[in-house]
Design a protein around this motif. Structure first.
Motif, PDB file in Angstrom:
ATOM      1  N   ALA A  49       0.830  -1.202   0.000  1.00  0.00           N
ATOM      2  CA  ALA A  49       0.000   0.000   0.000  1.00  0.00           C
ATOM      3  C   ALA A  49       0.866   1.254   0.000  1.00  0.00           C
ATOM      4  CB  ALA A  49      -0.922  -0.004   1.215  1.00  0.00           C
ATOM      5  N   VAL A  50       1.979   1.225   0.734  1.00  0.00           N
ATOM      6  CA  VAL A  50       2.908   2.356   0.738  1.00  0.00           C
ATOM      7  C   VAL A  50       3.526   2.543  -0.644  1.00  0.00           C
ATOM      8  CG1 VAL A  50       5.108   3.176   1.660  1.00  0.00           C
ATOM      9  CG2 VAL A  50       3.383   2.213   3.200  1.00  0.00           C
ATOM     10  N   VAL A  51       3.916   1.453  -1.281  1.00  0.00           N
ATOM     11  CA  VAL A  51       4.480   1.532  -2.630  1.00  0.00           C
ATOM     12  C   VAL A  51       3.469   2.164  -3.585  1.00  0.00           C
ATOM     13  CG1 VAL A  51       5.238   0.171  -4.617  1.00  0.00           C
ATOM     14  CG2 VAL A  51       6.114  -0.360  -2.327  1.00  0.00           C
ATOM     15  N   ARG A  52       2.220   1.716  -3.523  1.00  0.00           N
ATOM     16  CA  ARG A  52       1.190   2.283  -4.411  1.00  0.00           C
ATOM     17  C   ARG A  52       1.034   3.785  -4.173  1.00  0.00           C
ATOM     18  NH1 ARG A  52      -1.582  -2.473  -2.825  1.00  0.00           N
ATOM     19  NH2 ARG A  52      -2.923  -1.294  -1.386  1.00  0.00           N
ATOM     20  N   GLY A  53       1.037   4.198  -2.911  1.00  0.00           N
ATOM     21  CA  GLY A  53       0.889   5.614  -2.608  1.00  0.00           C
ATOM     22  C   GLY A  53       2.046   6.437  -3.150  1.00  0.00           C
ATOM     23  N   LEU A  54       3.258   5.919  -2.997  1.00  0.00           N
ATOM     24  CA  LEU A  54       4.436   6.643  -3.491  1.00  0.00           C
ATOM     25  C   LEU A  54       4.446   6.728  -5.012  1.00  0.00           C
ATOM     26  CD1 LEU A  54       7.052   5.081  -1.065  1.00  0.00           C
ATOM     27  CD2 LEU A  54       6.410   7.504  -1.125  1.00  0.00           C
ATOM     28  N   LEU A  55       4.119   5.621  -5.670  1.00  0.00           N
ATOM     29  CA  LEU A  55       4.084   5.636  -7.134  1.00  0.00           C
ATOM     30  C   LEU A  55       3.015   6.589  -7.641  1.00  0.00           C
ATOM     31  CD1 LEU A  55       4.537   1.813  -7.844  1.00  0.00           C
ATOM     32  CD2 LEU A  55       6.196   3.618  -8.357  1.00  0.00           C
ATOM     33  N   SER A  56       1.863   6.598  -6.978  1.00  0.00           N
ATOM     34  CA  SER A  56       0.791   7.505  -7.393  1.00  0.00           C
ATOM     35  C   SER A  56       1.208   8.965  -7.250  1.00  0.00           C
ATOM     36  CB  SER A  56      -0.470   7.247  -6.568  1.00  0.00           C
ATOM     37  OG  SER A  56      -1.000   5.966  -6.844  1.00  0.00           O
ATOM     38  N   ALA A  57       2.100   9.236  -6.285  1.00  0.00           N
ATOM     39  CA  ALA A  57       2.590  10.601  -6.077  1.00  0.00           C
ATOM     40  C   ALA A  57       3.745  10.949  -7.014  1.00  0.00           C
ATOM     41  CB  ALA A  57       3.025  10.783  -4.626  1.00  0.00           C
ATOM     42  N   ARG A  85      15.086  -9.693   0.262  1.00  0.00           N
ATOM     43  CA  ARG A  85      16.186 -10.600   0.586  1.00  0.00           C
ATOM     44  C   ARG A  85      16.502 -11.539  -0.570  1.00  0.00           C
ATOM     45  NH1 ARG A  85      13.966 -13.215   5.950  1.00  0.00           N
ATOM     46  NH2 ARG A  85      12.060 -12.997   4.719  1.00  0.00           N
ATOM     47  N   ARG A  86      15.543 -11.697  -1.461  1.00  0.00           N
ATOM     48  CA  ARG A  86      15.710 -12.599  -2.610  1.00  0.00           C
ATOM     49  C   ARG A  86      14.800 -12.106  -3.719  1.00  0.00           C
ATOM     50  NH1 ARG A  86      12.697 -15.147   1.296  1.00  0.00           N
ATOM     51  NH2 ARG A  86      14.561 -16.014   2.232  1.00  0.00           N
ATOM     52  N   ASP A  87      14.833 -12.787  -4.856  1.00  0.00           N
ATOM     53  CA  ASP A  87      13.976 -12.412  -5.977  1.00  0.00           C
ATOM     54  C   ASP A  87      12.515 -12.366  -5.503  1.00  0.00           C
ATOM     55  OD1 ASP A  87      12.539 -12.090  -8.275  1.00  0.00           O
ATOM     56  OD2 ASP A  87      13.388 -13.801  -9.338  1.00  0.00           O
ATOM     57  N   PRO A  88      11.852 -11.193  -5.593  1.00  0.00           N
ATOM     58  CA  PRO A  88      10.490 -11.101  -5.070  1.00  0.00           C
ATOM     59  C   PRO A  88       9.429 -11.694  -5.984  1.00  0.00           C
ATOM     60  CG  PRO A  88      11.129  -9.004  -6.013  1.00  0.00           C
ATOM     61  CD  PRO A  88      12.343  -9.910  -6.114  1.00  0.00           C
ATOM     62  N   GLY A  89       9.824 -12.088  -7.225  1.00  0.00           N
ATOM     63  CA  GLY A  89       8.846 -12.631  -8.153  1.00  0.00           C
ATOM     64  C   GLY A  89       7.771 -11.599  -8.450  1.00  0.00           C
ATOM     65  N   THR A  90       6.510 -12.027  -8.376  1.00  0.00           N
ATOM     66  CA  THR A  90       5.404 -11.126  -8.703  1.00  0.00           C
ATOM     67  C   THR A  90       4.882 -10.380  -7.483  1.00  0.00           C
ATOM     68  OG1 THR A  90       3.801 -12.921  -8.400  1.00  0.00           O
ATOM     69  CG2 THR A  90       4.697 -12.602 -10.624  1.00  0.00           C
ATOM     70  N   ARG A  91       5.507 -10.575  -6.319  1.00  0.00           N
ATOM     71  CA  ARG A  91       4.975  -9.946  -5.108  1.00  0.00           C
ATOM     72  C   ARG A  91       5.289  -8.460  -5.037  1.00  0.00           C
ATOM     73  NH1 ARG A  91       7.421 -12.686  -0.319  1.00  0.00           N
ATOM     74  NH2 ARG A  91       9.220 -12.820  -1.718  1.00  0.00           N
ATOM     75  N   LEU A  92       6.307  -7.998  -5.767  1.00  0.00           N
ATOM     76  CA  LEU A  92       6.647  -6.579  -5.771  1.00  0.00           C
ATOM     77  C   LEU A  92       5.910  -5.889  -6.910  1.00  0.00           C
ATOM     78  CD1 LEU A  92       8.488  -4.369  -4.515  1.00  0.00           C
ATOM     79  CD2 LEU A  92      10.193  -4.966  -6.255  1.00  0.00           C
ATOM     80  N   HIS A  93       5.416  -4.691  -6.646  1.00  0.00           N
ATOM     81  CA  HIS A  93       4.704  -3.913  -7.671  1.00  0.00           C
ATOM     82  C   HIS A  93       5.573  -3.840  -8.937  1.00  0.00           C
ATOM     83  CE1 HIS A  93       2.685  -0.594  -9.670  1.00  0.00           C
ATOM     84  NE2 HIS A  93       1.730  -0.631  -8.760  1.00  0.00           N
ATOM     85  N   PRO A  94       4.986  -4.046 -10.106  1.00  0.00           N
ATOM     86  CA  PRO A  94       5.793  -4.075 -11.335  1.00  0.00           C
ATOM     87  C   PRO A  94       6.502  -2.769 -11.646  1.00  0.00           C
ATOM     88  CG  PRO A  94       3.433  -4.101 -11.845  1.00  0.00           C
ATOM     89  CD  PRO A  94       3.559  -4.343 -10.383  1.00  0.00           C
ATOM     90  N   GLU A  95       6.047  -1.664 -11.080  1.00  0.00           N
ATOM     91  CA  GLU A  95       6.710  -0.387 -11.332  1.00  0.00           C
ATOM     92  C   GLU A  95       7.782  -0.072 -10.290  1.00  0.00           C
ATOM     93  OE1 GLU A  95       4.009   2.868 -12.051  1.00  0.00           O
ATOM     94  OE2 GLU A  95       2.512   1.489 -12.879  1.00  0.00           O
ATOM     95  N   ALA A  96       7.975  -0.956  -9.330  1.00  0.00           N
ATOM     96  CA  ALA A  96       9.021  -0.768  -8.315  1.00  0.00           C
ATOM     97  C   ALA A  96      10.219  -1.645  -8.659  1.00  0.00           C
ATOM     98  CB  ALA A  96       8.484  -1.122  -6.937  1.00  0.00           C
ATOM     99  N   GLU A  97      11.389  -1.177  -8.287  1.00  0.00           N
ATOM    100  CA  GLU A  97      12.639  -1.894  -8.555  1.00  0.00           C
ATOM    101  C   GLU A  97      13.098  -2.636  -7.296  1.00  0.00           C
ATOM    102  OE1 GLU A  97      17.378  -0.825  -9.267  1.00  0.00           O
ATOM    103  OE2 GLU A  97      15.850   0.756  -9.392  1.00  0.00           O
ATOM    104  N   PRO A  98      13.384  -3.932  -7.398  1.00  0.00           N
ATOM    105  CA  PRO A  98      13.888  -4.632  -6.214  1.00  0.00           C
ATOM    106  C   PRO A  98      15.345  -4.292  -5.949  1.00  0.00           C
ATOM    107  CG  PRO A  98      13.804  -6.138  -8.084  1.00  0.00           C
ATOM    108  CD  PRO A  98      13.208  -4.840  -8.549  1.00  0.00           C
ATOM    109  N   VAL A  99      15.719  -4.214  -4.679  1.00  0.00           N
ATOM    110  CA  VAL A  99      17.111  -4.022  -4.287  1.00  0.00           C
ATOM    111  C   VAL A  99      17.396  -4.992  -3.149  1.00  0.00           C
ATOM    112  CG1 VAL A  99      16.477  -2.071  -2.786  1.00  0.00           C
ATOM    113  CG2 VAL A  99      18.846  -2.369  -3.511  1.00  0.00           C
ATOM    114  N   LEU A 100      18.440  -5.799  -3.311  1.00  0.00           N
ATOM    115  CA  LEU A 100      18.753  -6.834  -2.337  1.00  0.00           C
ATOM    116  C   LEU A 100      19.482  -6.242  -1.142  1.00  0.00           C
ATOM    117  CD1 LEU A 100      20.002  -9.696  -4.722  1.00  0.00           C
ATOM    118  CD2 LEU A 100      17.813  -9.574  -3.521  1.00  0.00           C
ATOM    119  N   ALA A 101      19.113  -6.712   0.059  1.00  0.00           N
ATOM    120  CA  ALA A 101      19.796  -6.283   1.274  1.00  0.00           C
ATOM    121  C   ALA A 101      19.526  -7.297   2.367  1.00  0.00           C
ATOM    122  CB  ALA A 101      19.335  -4.894   1.711  1.00  0.00           C
TER     123      ALA A 101
END
Length: 297
Positions: free
Chosen positions: A21-29, A38-54
């Motif tokens: 929900a936070v990601v959606r709000g930020l992208l909308s703004a 921690r690993r490949d998020p697959g389809t769980r991460l919003h498609p317009e967000a970029e994964p970064v491993l940590a």
């Protein structure tokens, strides 16, 4: 408040229900979003967000993930091992400090007490809320006034609601300003973009509802009778355990345990810290796919 030109925002927990929900709000703004994973998020991460491993226990790894970010949204996982929870919180603070992050918003997912209470996942959040202003230049803690509408549609609750019952560990006569997570996402985006955000922002739903009023709103949305059943924290733990595991269920249920008799009630929040979301419970409920929420978490 005037907006700042924030462009890149790191979000912890971006694949979770609250983080999404936070990601959606930020992208909308209009922000660019990088989700810490921690690993490949697959389809769980919003498609317009970029994964970064940590690694949440490695300050250097976290500092690398934060590199180049204008802001970081911190959300800690539900960890109930005392040592692990505090180590994760400390690593995030160290990573922010090492990367020289200028702005951070901390979403502890629930109101934060003023001191440790002996519940690990709560105490880790107390640590971050206390230390964040000394760690970054601009820090804000954003919390719900009480709890989220999405809890009513969680896998442990949705089948009961469809059957006509809300089982929840709150008294039927207690008014609660239930908050939709999309309104939380909007509030976080506003804080990230504000020129001078406040140190604390409390987000409430548009109307405080008793348990019986919640049941009435759900009845109207679903077109069938729904009743409120005020259950004990122990009963709620049993509801949660098949979905979250015994340890996590016990930790969440502990947060609903009433304080000992004679404990002074917490002070009312400063009205200046409170903002109100736009989503009414009945409207939110009408948008839910209640059958889909029956699936295991």
């Amino acid at each position: 408040m005037a907006a700042m030109n924030t462009s890149t925002v790191i979000v912890h927990g971006a694949t979770g229900v609250q983080g999404a929900a936070v990601v959606r709000g930020l992208l909308s703004a209009g922000h660019r979003v990088r989700g810490v994973v921690r690993r490949d998020p697959g389809t769980r991460l919003h498609p317009e967000a970029e994964p970064v491993l940590a690694d949440l226990l490695d300050p250097g790894s976290l500092a690398a993930a934060y590199s180049g970010a204008d802001a970081v949204v911190v959300q800690l996982p539900l960890v109930f091992d005392a040592d692990l929870a505090v180590r994760q919180a400390g690593a995030v603070l160290a990573g922010l400090r090492k990367a020289g992050v200028g702005r951070a918003v901390f979403n502890p997912a629930a109101p934060v007490p003023g001191a440790p209470v002996g519940v690990p996942f709560v105490d880790a959040r107390v640590l971050v809320a206390t230390e964040l202003p000394r760690t970054v230049g601009t820090a804000t803690v954003v919390t719900p006034a009480r709890t989220y509408m999405e809890n009513l549609a969680a896998p442990w609750s949705a089948p009961l609601v469809r059957g006509g019952e809300v089982a929840y560990p709150l008294p039927a006569d207690l008014p609660v300003p239930w908050l939709a997570l999309d309104d939380l996402g909007t509030a976080v985006a506003d804080l990230v973009g504000a020129a001078a955000p406040p140190p604390l922002r409390i987000v409430a739903g548009p109307r405080a509802l008793t348990g019986d009023e919640v049941a009435a709103e759900l009845s109207a949305a679903l077109g069938r009778p729904v009743r409120w059943n005020a259950i004990t924290p122990a009963a709620y733990r049993e509801m949660l355990a098949p979905h979250l595991g015994a340890e996590a269920a016990a930790g969440v249920a502990a947060a609903y345990t009433p304080p000992p008799p004679g404990t002074p009630p917490p002070p009312d929040p400063d009205p200046a810290t409170v903002t109100t979301g736009a989503t009414a419970l009945r409207d939110w409920a009408r948008r839910q796919d209640w059958a889909a929420h029956d699936a295991p978490a």
